[in-house]
Design a protein around this motif. Structure first.
Motif, PDB file in Angstrom:
ATOM      1  N   LEU A 106       0.821  -1.209   0.000  1.00 22.57           N
ATOM      2  CA  LEU A 106       0.000   0.000   0.000  1.00 22.57           C
ATOM      3  C   LEU A 106       0.853   1.256   0.000  1.00 22.57           C
ATOM      4  CD1 LEU A 106      -2.748  -1.093   2.564  1.00 22.57           C
ATOM      5  CD2 LEU A 106      -2.949  -0.992   0.069  1.00 22.57           C
ATOM      6  N   ASP A 107       1.950   1.234   0.755  1.00 21.42           N
ATOM      7  CA  ASP A 107       2.774   2.438   0.882  1.00 21.42           C
ATOM      8  C   ASP A 107       3.687   2.645  -0.323  1.00 21.42           C
ATOM      9  OD1 ASP A 107       1.612   2.816   3.325  1.00 21.42           O
ATOM     10  OD2 ASP A 107       3.300   2.001   4.494  1.00 21.42           O
ATOM     11  N   ASN A 108       4.208   1.562  -0.853  1.00 19.06           N
ATOM     12  CA  ASN A 108       5.222   1.689  -1.905  1.00 19.06           C
ATOM     13  C   ASN A 108       4.712   1.301  -3.291  1.00 19.06           C
ATOM     14  OD1 ASN A 108       7.161   2.372   0.113  1.00 19.06           O
ATOM     15  ND2 ASN A 108       7.438   0.172   0.557  1.00 19.06           N
ATOM     16  N   GLY A 109       3.555   0.758  -3.350  1.00 22.96           N
ATOM     17  CA  GLY A 109       3.008   0.356  -4.644  1.00 22.96           C
ATOM     18  C   GLY A 109       3.342  -1.062  -5.007  1.00 22.96           C
ATOM     19  N   SER A 110       4.353  -1.655  -4.399  1.00 19.26           N
ATOM     20  CA  SER A 110       4.703  -3.053  -4.664  1.00 19.26           C
ATOM     21  C   SER A 110       5.539  -3.560  -3.492  1.00 19.26           C
ATOM     22  CB  SER A 110       5.498  -3.199  -5.966  1.00 19.26           C
ATOM     23  OG  SER A 110       6.741  -2.541  -5.860  1.00 19.26           O
ATOM     24  N   MET A 133      -5.357  -4.653  -5.504  1.00 21.97           N
ATOM     25  CA  MET A 133      -4.075  -5.288  -5.134  1.00 21.97           C
ATOM     26  C   MET A 133      -3.998  -6.647  -5.816  1.00 21.97           C
ATOM     27  SD  MET A 133      -2.647  -6.464  -1.385  1.00 21.97           S
ATOM     28  CE  MET A 133      -2.648  -4.791  -0.761  1.00 21.97           C
ATOM     29  N   VAL A 134      -2.925  -6.851  -6.572  1.00 29.50           N
ATOM     30  CA  VAL A 134      -2.716  -8.124  -7.273  1.00 29.50           C
ATOM     31  C   VAL A 134      -1.512  -8.821  -6.649  1.00 29.50           C
ATOM     32  CG1 VAL A 134      -2.256  -9.251  -9.477  1.00 29.50           C
ATOM     33  CG2 VAL A 134      -3.679  -7.183  -9.393  1.00 29.50           C
ATOM     34  N   ILE A 135      -1.719 -10.074  -6.236  1.00 26.33           N
ATOM     35  CA  ILE A 135      -0.642 -10.860  -5.607  1.00 26.33           C
ATOM     36  C   ILE A 135      -0.509 -12.174  -6.367  1.00 26.33           C
ATOM     37  CG2 ILE A 135       0.138 -12.016  -3.508  1.00 26.33           C
ATOM     38  CD1 ILE A 135      -1.496 -10.020  -1.902  1.00 26.33           C
ATOM     39  N   VAL A 136       0.739 -12.516  -6.691  1.00 28.34           N
ATOM     40  CA  VAL A 136       1.046 -13.812  -7.302  1.00 28.34           C
ATOM     41  C   VAL A 136       1.943 -14.583  -6.347  1.00 28.34           C
ATOM     42  CG1 VAL A 136       2.142 -15.012  -9.222  1.00 28.34           C
ATOM     43  CG2 VAL A 136       0.803 -12.935  -9.636  1.00 28.34           C
TER      44      VAL A 136
END
Length: 453
Positions: A106-110, A133-136
Motif C-alpha cells: 500500500l505504501d510503496n506500490g509493490s 491489489m494483485v498478488i502472485v
C-alpha cells in the motif's frame, strides 16, 4: 609448540577464515540473484494478471495468449486480485502473510516476500475507478535445488581447500623456517674449540641476513674474550714461574748449604712450602688456559683407556705414595677397538689424576676404586671413594673455580682441580657425573666418546 607449527596454524586459520568468507559471499550473491530473478518473473505475472483481470477494455485475449504461450506455469502458482476499500486498514487478506507485506504494498506500490521456498509478489493498480491489489504466489523448487547443490559444492570445495591450505601452510612454514633451521644447525656445530668458525654470509637486508650478521659479531666478541682470557692466564703463569723458580731454588739452597738458626730455618721452610703451593696454583691456571679455547686440537692422538688409567695411578703414587688405588678392568669389553678415545694424553692424565688425588685426600688415605667400562658408545671411568662426601647444597658449585665445599676446611686445596678437569673433559666432547653423600663418600663418572677408526 614449535614456532614452525605456529606459522602453519596461523596460515591455516587465515586461509580457513578467508575461504569461509569467500564461500559465504558466493552463496549469498548467487542466492540473491536467484531470488531477484524469480521475483522478476513473479512481477511479470502480476502485470499480466492485472491486464487480463482489471483492464477489460484492452485486448485481454492477447495477454492471455502471451501468458499461455511464453510463460510456463510456475510450481504452486496462484493469483489473487483484491479490491482495496477506502478504508485501507480493513480489506480482505487473501494469504496469511505478515501485515508488513500488505502495508509495504500500500505504501510503496509493490512488495515482495519469501518464506522458505514460497515466494510472493504484490502490486497495486488503478482500474475501473478503484484501487486493486494483485498478488502472485509460487514456489521455486528448481532454484532451491540449485542453491542446495551449490551449497554442497561449496562445502566440498571448502573442505578440499582447507586441506590444501594446511598442506600449503606446512610447505610455507618449512621454507620460511629453513634459513633459521640452517642457522641453528650451524650454530650448534660451533663450540669452545672452534669459535673461529663463522656462519656463511647471506646477501640482502632481510631478517635472516641480519640474524647471521649478529651471530657472527657475537662469535667474534666471544673469540676475542676467550683469547684475551687465555692469553692473560698463560702469560701471567709463565711470567710468574720465573721469579717463583728463583725463590724456590734460593730457599732450597739456604736449607742445603750452611746451618741456619732454628727460627731462620723455620722461616725458609715456610717460604719454600708456600712457593710450592703457588707453583701448584700457577700450574693449574696454566692447565685451565690450555684446556680452554685454542681454535684447534693440539697433539690429538688415540688413547687406550686401560693404559691411561694405569698411568694415572702411577702419577698419583708419585705425588702421594700413601694413596691406595684399586683398579677394576673386569667390565671392559674384549674387543680392543672399544678401548680407545681420541684426545690429548697429558690433559686427560691431568684431569683424571685430579679426581683420583681428591678421592685419596678427602678419604684420608682410604682405598680409592677406579673402574673402567663402556656404555652406549662411551668409555666410562668411575672413581669411587669412602671419604667425607660433598654436602648436597654444595654439589652444584663444585665445578666452579676456587669453590670449596663447606666441610673441607681441614684439607689443603685451592678449588681449581675439578673446574680444570671439567674443562678438559668437555674439550674431549665428554661429560662428568657426580654422586655424593656426606660422610659416606663420592662417586665421579667420566664419560669419553669411543674413538671410531
Amino acid at each position: 609448540m614449535k614456532f614452525q607449527t605456529k606459522i602453519t596454524l596461523l596460515f591455516f586459520a587465515i586461509s580457513a577464515a578467508g575461504l569461509i568468507l569467500l564461500n559465504a559471499a558466493i552463496f549469498y550473491f548467487v542466492s540473491q540473484f536467484s531470488f531477484k530473478d524469480f521475483f522478476d518473473r513473479l512481477e511479470a505475472r502480476v502485470n499480466l494478471t492485472a491486464q487480463t483481470n482489471l483492464f477489460t477494455d484492452r485486448n485481454t485475449d492477447a495477454y492471455k495468449e502471451v501468458r499461455a504461450r511464453y510463460l510456463e506455469k510456475l510450481e504452486d502458482e496462484k493469483n489473487y486480485v483484491v479490491k482495496i476499500d477506502s478504508n485501507e486498514d480493513n480489506f480482505p487478506h487473501p494469504l496469511k502473510l505478515p501485515q508488513s507485506f500488505y502495508k509495504s504494498i500500500l505504501d510503496n506500490g509493490s512488495a515482495k516476500y519469501n518464506e522458505s521456498n514460497h515466494f510472493y509478489f504484490g502490486k497495486t493498480f488503478e482500474a475501473k475507478g478503484a484501487r486493486y491489489m494483485v498478488i502472485v504466489a509460487a514456489s521455486d523448487p528448481y532454484g532451491f535445488k540449485e542453491l542446495t547443490q551449490l551449497k554442497k559444492i561449496l562445502i566440498v570445495c571448502f573442505l578440499i581447500s582447507i586441506v590444501l591450505s594446511y598442506i600449503a601452510g606446512i610447505v610455507l612454514s618449512h621454507y620460511t623456517m629453513k634459513p633459521i633451521q640452517d642457522i641453528t644447525i650451524s650454530v650448534k656445530q660451533i663450540k669452545a674449540n672452534n669459535l673461529h668458525s663463522r656462519l656463511p654470509e647471506v646477501k640482502g637486508n632481510d631478517v635472516v641476513s641480519s640474524l647471521i650478521s649478529t651471530f657472527n659479531t657475537m662469535l667474534t666478541r666471544l673469540e676475542t674474550a676467550f683469547e684475551t682470557q687465555n692469553n692473560f692466564i698463560s702469560n701471567a703463569s709463565h711470567e710468574l714461574r720465573t721469579p717463583l723458580t728463583i725463590m724456590t731454588s734460593e730457599a732450597e739452597l739456604l736449607l742445603s748449604g750452611r746451618k741456619l738458626d732454628p727460627v731462620s730455618e723455620a722461616s725458609v721452610k715456610t717460604i719454600l712450602a708456600e712457593a710450592e703451593k703457588l707453583h701448584h696454583i700457577l700450574t693449574s691456571l696454566l692447565g685451565l688456559a690450555q684446556s680452554g679455547f685454542d681454535g684447534k686440537k693440539q697433539n690429538w692422538q688415540q688413547i687406550r683407556v686401560d693404559e691411561l688409567v694405569m698411568n694415572v695411578a702411577d702419577a698419583v703414587k708419585k705425588i702421594d705414595a700413601d694413596c691406595t688405588i684399586d683398579i677394576d678392568f673386569s667390565t671392559l669389553p674384549e674387543e680392543e677397538s672399544q678401548l680407545y678415545t681420541a684426545g690429548n694424553n697429558n690433559l686427560l692424565l691431568l684431569a683424571l689424576s685430579n679426581i683420583v688425588m681428591n678421592g685419596c685426600k678427602y678419604s684420608k688415605k682410604q682405598p680409592v676404586k677406579v673402574q673402567a667400562k663402556t656404555e652406549n658408545g662411551f668409555i666410562v671411568i668411575v672413581v669411587t671413594d669412602n671419604g667425607i662426601g660433598i654436602p648436597e647444597k654444595d654439589q652444584q658449585h663444585v665445578f666452579e673455580p676456587f669453590f670449596r665445599a663447606s666441610n673441607t676446611s681441614e684439607f689443603e686445596g685451592f678449588g681449581i682441580g675439578l673446574p680444570l678437569t671439567l674443562n678438559i673433559i668437555r674439550l674431549h666432547k665428554g661429560s662428568i657425573g657426580i654422586s655424593s653423600q656426606e660422610d659416606k663418600g663420592t662417586e665421579i663418572q667420566v664419560y669419553l666418546p669411543i674413538s671410531v677408526g
